[in-house]
Design a protein around this motif. Structure first.
Motif, PDB file in Angstrom:
ATOM      1  N   GLY A 108      -8.998  -5.137   3.243  1.00  0.00           N
ATOM      2  CA  GLY A 108      -8.326  -6.182   4.017  1.00  0.00           C
ATOM      3  C   GLY A 108      -7.269  -6.950   3.269  1.00  0.00           C
ATOM      4  N   VAL A 109      -6.875  -6.453   2.090  1.00  0.00           N
ATOM      5  CA  VAL A 109      -5.773  -7.088   1.366  1.00  0.00           C
ATOM      6  C   VAL A 109      -4.518  -7.015   2.228  1.00  0.00           C
ATOM      7  CG1 VAL A 109      -4.273  -6.863  -0.656  1.00  0.00           C
ATOM      8  CG2 VAL A 109      -6.752  -6.614  -0.898  1.00  0.00           C
ATOM      9  N   ARG A 110      -3.762  -8.095   2.278  1.00  0.00           N
ATOM     10  CA  ARG A 110      -2.616  -8.159   3.189  1.00  0.00           C
ATOM     11  C   ARG A 110      -1.299  -7.697   2.561  1.00  0.00           C
ATOM     12  NH1 ARG A 110      -3.385 -10.737   7.940  1.00  0.00           N
ATOM     13  NH2 ARG A 110      -1.550  -9.465   8.397  1.00  0.00           N
ATOM     14  N   TYR A 126      -3.796 -10.915  -1.838  1.00  0.00           N
ATOM     15  CA  TYR A 126      -2.694 -10.135  -2.394  1.00  0.00           C
ATOM     16  C   TYR A 126      -3.185  -9.332  -3.599  1.00  0.00           C
ATOM     17  CZ  TYR A 126       0.559 -13.254   0.148  1.00  0.00           C
ATOM     18  OH  TYR A 126       1.237 -13.967   1.110  1.00  0.00           O
ATOM     19  N   PHE A 127      -2.597  -8.148  -3.787  1.00  0.00           N
ATOM     20  CA  PHE A 127      -2.913  -7.316  -4.941  1.00  0.00           C
ATOM     21  C   PHE A 127      -1.612  -6.945  -5.652  1.00  0.00           C
ATOM     22  CE2 PHE A 127      -4.077  -2.782  -6.408  1.00  0.00           C
ATOM     23  CZ  PHE A 127      -4.544  -3.226  -7.635  1.00  0.00           C
ATOM     24  N   VAL A 128      -1.534  -7.262  -6.952  1.00  0.00           N
ATOM     25  CA  VAL A 128      -0.396  -6.877  -7.788  1.00  0.00           C
ATOM     26  C   VAL A 128      -0.908  -5.854  -8.795  1.00  0.00           C
ATOM     27  CG1 VAL A 128       1.365  -7.637  -9.421  1.00  0.00           C
ATOM     28  CG2 VAL A 128       0.693  -9.131  -7.515  1.00  0.00           C
ATOM     29  N   LEU A 188      -5.197 -10.751  -6.897  1.00  0.00           N
ATOM     30  CA  LEU A 188      -5.784  -9.934  -7.950  1.00  0.00           C
ATOM     31  C   LEU A 188      -4.650  -9.224  -8.679  1.00  0.00           C
ATOM     32  CD1 LEU A 188      -8.141  -8.516  -9.435  1.00  0.00           C
ATOM     33  CD2 LEU A 188      -8.156  -6.816  -7.581  1.00  0.00           C
ATOM     34  N   VAL A 189      -4.579  -9.392 -10.001  1.00  0.00           N
ATOM     35  CA  VAL A 189      -3.565  -8.734 -10.821  1.00  0.00           C
ATOM     36  C   VAL A 189      -4.261  -7.730 -11.719  1.00  0.00           C
ATOM     37  CG1 VAL A 189      -1.727  -9.012 -12.522  1.00  0.00           C
ATOM     38  CG2 VAL A 189      -2.098 -10.789 -10.783  1.00  0.00           C
ATOM     39  N   VAL A 236       1.245  -4.917   3.844  1.00  0.00           N
ATOM     40  CA  VAL A 236       2.645  -4.969   3.427  1.00  0.00           C
ATOM     41  C   VAL A 236       2.743  -4.503   1.977  1.00  0.00           C
ATOM     42  CG1 VAL A 236       4.618  -6.503   3.034  1.00  0.00           C
ATOM     43  CG2 VAL A 236       3.153  -6.810   5.049  1.00  0.00           C
ATOM     44  N   THR A 237       3.681  -3.610   1.699  1.00  0.00           N
ATOM     45  CA  THR A 237       3.796  -3.057   0.349  1.00  0.00           C
ATOM     46  C   THR A 237       5.237  -3.134  -0.150  1.00  0.00           C
ATOM     47  OG1 THR A 237       4.341  -0.761   0.952  1.00  0.00           O
ATOM     48  CG2 THR A 237       2.019  -1.388   0.998  1.00  0.00           C
TER      49      THR A 237
END
Length: 309
Positions: free
Chosen positions: A110-112, A67-69, A5-6, A164-165
């Motif tokens: 739950g985004v990794r 993943y989230f951006v 997701l961006v 993880v960030t």
């Protein structure tokens, strides 16, 4: 395929990120206030409504997202520094409180892995000629820089084995703006071609494609090497004289170039992300991109008149 997701995917930086991830096998969803216009991306991309609102429950936007951006930012059109206008409280609420809420929601969903597009403005002013490196303590002088720095710190506080960030401190981003949009140097080009004076100015720049490659590197890298880290994203120092010299060559414009800016620039050290394999396009990419943007101007501009000389 890995689902990403961006947020702010239709923005200037976000578009580069979306296109690059699509080209490299990711399944991308764009989040934002409004859906992209048909044909804005090279292929159809799913869209979910997403707002910078600390009171909104938006966990459904993260369904099946790995993943989230986060590239979204709420500001006055065309302004980042000073983008708060006459509403600094609303600016902070959206861009800091709203951002932190999205980070927390992504973790709870739950985004990794979460990547935040920050800014060199987080460093604040330094003595001219200082090399900016990630171990320096941030001392921003603008609300924009302060919000970016505080968001970085909030994201760091959330990182862990299961979330993880990483934050990317990007400098000025250049490149084609996409269908129906104006690139960042459009006003500069128009001012010069009209024969109006252009002030000397220099700064650090990085192509949007290189920013996108840095984002993908954060998604692909070993978590141990990026988790909780901040990385500079910059390429070269350039200025109005160099940029316009390419435009002059392509358009055969007779107007004089601005003077060279002799003020030392605070370049950004990128050894940290370079150690992970990131290499920007350098001067060759800069000149090729300016030439392409200039060619578009040359193809649409009328001939220069004697009045403009």
């Amino acid at each position: 395929m890995t689902r990403v997701l961006v947020s702010g995917g239709t923005g200037y930086a976000g578009r580069f990120i979306v296109e690059h991830l699509l080209a490299n096998g990711y399944k991308v969803t764009v989040g934002g206030r409004t859906a992209p216009d048909p044909g804005f991306f090279s292929r159809d991309v799913p869209f979910v409504p997403l707002r910078l609102d600390p009171d909104a429950d938006q966990i459904e936007a993260f369904d099946n997202i790995y993943y989230f951006v986060h590239a979204a930012f709420d500001h006055l059109p065309g302004k980042f520094r000073g983008g708060e206008g006459d509403d600094p409280q609303g600016f902070r609420r959206a861009n800091l409180d709203g951002t932190v809420r999205l980070f927390e929601t992504a973790r709870d969903a739950g985004v990794r892995r979460c990547i935040f597009l920050s800014s060199r403005a987080a460093y604040g002013p330094r003595q001219p000629g200082t090399l900016l490196t990630e171990e320096m303590y941030g001392k921003p002088e603008t609300l924009y820089g302060e919000v970016k720095l505080q968001a970085e710190r909030s994201l760091l506080s959330l990182c862990g084995h299961a979330f993880v960030t990483a934050s990317l401190r990007a400098t000025g981003i250049y490149g084609p703006a996409g269908p129906g949009r104006r690139h960042k140097w459009a006003d500069l080009f128009e001012t010069y071609l009209a024969g109006r004076p252009v002030a000397p100015r220099s700064g650090t720049e990085v192509h949007g494609d290189d920013v996108a490659r840095a984002v993908r590197l954060m998604l692909d890298a070993d978590a141990v090497r990026v988790n909780g880290e901040t990385f500079n994203i910059s390429d070269i120092v350039t200025g109005n004289r160099e940029i316009l010299s390419v435009l002059q060559r392509v358009t055969h414009c007779p107007h004089p170039l601005p003077e060279k800016d002799d003020m030392p620039v605070n370049a950004m050290g990128c050894c940290k992300i370079g150690a992970l394999g990131w290499t920007p396009g350098g001067k060759a990419l800069l000149e090729r991109t300016i030439a392409e943007l200039a060619a578009d101007v040359a193809n649409t501009s009328r001939p220069f008149s004697a009045v403009g000389l």
